[in-house]
Design a protein around this motif. Sequence first.
Motif: not given
Length: 699
Positions: A199-211, A217-222, A312-321
């Motif tokens: 899908p469009e990336d924004r459809a899968a990442t709606f809310g960005g790092d804040l969400d 959540r409201f993401a079609i991450d598929a 996106v990858g680095v932000e994901n790593t940081y928030k998980r940590g």
Amino acid sequence: MRNLVLSASVAVLGFAAASSALPGKAWAEEGMWTFDNFPIARANATLGTAIDQPFLDRVRLSSVKFGGCSAGLVSDAGLVMTNNHCVATCVANLSTEAVNYAETGFTPKTREEEIKCPGGSAEILTEITDVTERMHKAGEGLTGSAFTRARDAEAGRIESEACGDAADKRCQVVTLYRGGQFKLYTYKKYTDVRLAFAPEDRAATFGGDLDNFSFPRFAIDAAFIRLYENDAPAQTPTHFAWNASTPVEGTPVFVTGSPGATQRLLTQDQLASVRDVVLPMDQLIASELRGRLIRFSEESEQNAFIAMDPIVGVENTYKRGLGRMRALTDTDFLTARAAAEADFRQRYAAANTGASASDPWSDLQQVQPTLRELYPAYALLEGGTGIGTTSVAGGSQLFSWARTLVRGAQERAKPSAERLAEYGDARLAAVQSGLFAERPVYPGLEQVRVEWWLSKTREWLTVDSPYARALLGSESPEQKSARLIEGTRLADPAVRRALWEGGLAAIAASDDPLIQYLLTIQEPTRAIRTEWEERVQAPTDRASEQLATARFAAYGDTVYPDATGTLRLSYGTIEGSDVPGQRWGPFTTFAGLWDRATGAAPFDVAPKLLAAKDRIDADTVLNMTVSSDTIGGSSGSPVVTAAGEILGANFDSTVLSQRNAYGYDRKVNRSVIVTTGAVTTALRDVYGMDGLVAELGVR
């Protein structure tokens, strides 16, 4: 080798289905279980289901590992569903500034329009064989690096014996219970993997790092990929049946995937090292790399396109940590772990009365000062610590290729049993596949990564460190990175192939600055690896093996192993959460998406999705949460019913759930799922993917 019974029966998986860190206090749903030791009776008693061994076999054969993600077969023609963020690298590699599929979505209307993901591969686990006796015997009487190398060599022999030169198989000796068991996993391998929908990336990442790491959540991450063999869609008669009906709260579900790594079997002393040394360093480094990438992205529209996925990858790593750091400062959580360890130690002492040898806890305690001393240098120069996330050269692709070429040439000159484990004969096919893949390289981004790494290495190890001097010589990080990246020709796959096939002679004769640089730093980087293996890894593995033996004696096989990036099955129910910081019901809908949207990033709805608003049933469930036991690497994991029907794919969890690395807490652990109903809606009503809708059996 004892072959464990794993049926290879084939059928559509839509059939009528006929401890842990805290031993003795485990939640009923706890555990990422291996398929050869899944607690069928306990799961059925907890959930009220009636699953059996054929169910496990069909789930296993329908489960797919795709890169670092999980996925599931959903048709008999090799169609696989995973997360959109799991195909992000493929999407980026196929995109150009003129045609950016992250913005437009990738929506081929026929199979002929599906495009191969550069370097992509997928695997299905077909067999598990117990090789514990061979692996334990290989290390008998040895210590230090001799112990580690002997084990690695035996694993290489086992893998070679099982797979040989087969191009469509991969064999891997998997360490379980931190050395208590070793299993040979045999996979059916697919090297032709094509993108079938994103899908469009924004459809899968709606809310960005804040969400990210939160709910609602409201993401079609598929997304969908397709497996190919001999230039045709693979025949996959065993697959999950698609169920796009509205999910029901309380429904029992099973989550199958390849969770990356947990550290639940670590001792309290080992966890203290993670808390005090590993996580703080990894978090600081990730935050600074994020800053450099953001600055790079702001310099031009082209840079913004290039840096989107890495940020996106680095932000994901940081928030998980961040979530994990909170867990290791949670007094109640750590008290529960300490009580569990005390119970274990009492049982061990009672069973070993009069024993003169030191206990494994003491042995591991003695390793920790050395680990704390060596971790920064080893993480920065070698990576692959197994306990942290810091990557060598900031994740530079060019640097990685150069190291593979140099070390590959050096190691292949030796007998397989004497090589570094990653260059054994059984693993060379995978190395070559990654090395020869055609993928775009962005010099500007590469220089940012290498410059940052050189700067941070000098900062962490100090200017006077022999390692820093070896890396930089008389140049600054800026000068060194510019010279190496601007002068290298390794972005050309033909150059990489020629160097690999030319072996050590070609490497020695090369005037490529990056190849020459890697040659000059082999001595210090190999030295820190040898020291780590001798003083940290080997004694840790030895003591962990003793702990595993003691754990089996105390609790039997009712204790599951730590996650290791291999296929596991967990279970739970569809439900919300009601604890401080997590109070919500189990479902979100498209109506909630429309309500949450503001029109400004990151709460702007993807254009095509917004344009289809009037065609979408607002009450369709978009995302949901389940109580299953998952961790990073579970992204894309199919969520299935006891009847073998897929209801969605795991794509996230919550910040509080990040403590799951160290122990499962049912009160807070929730996996976030994109539903098959939402995916069906997107395919049919937004992106016009009628062919896929028909293939999924949706009427």
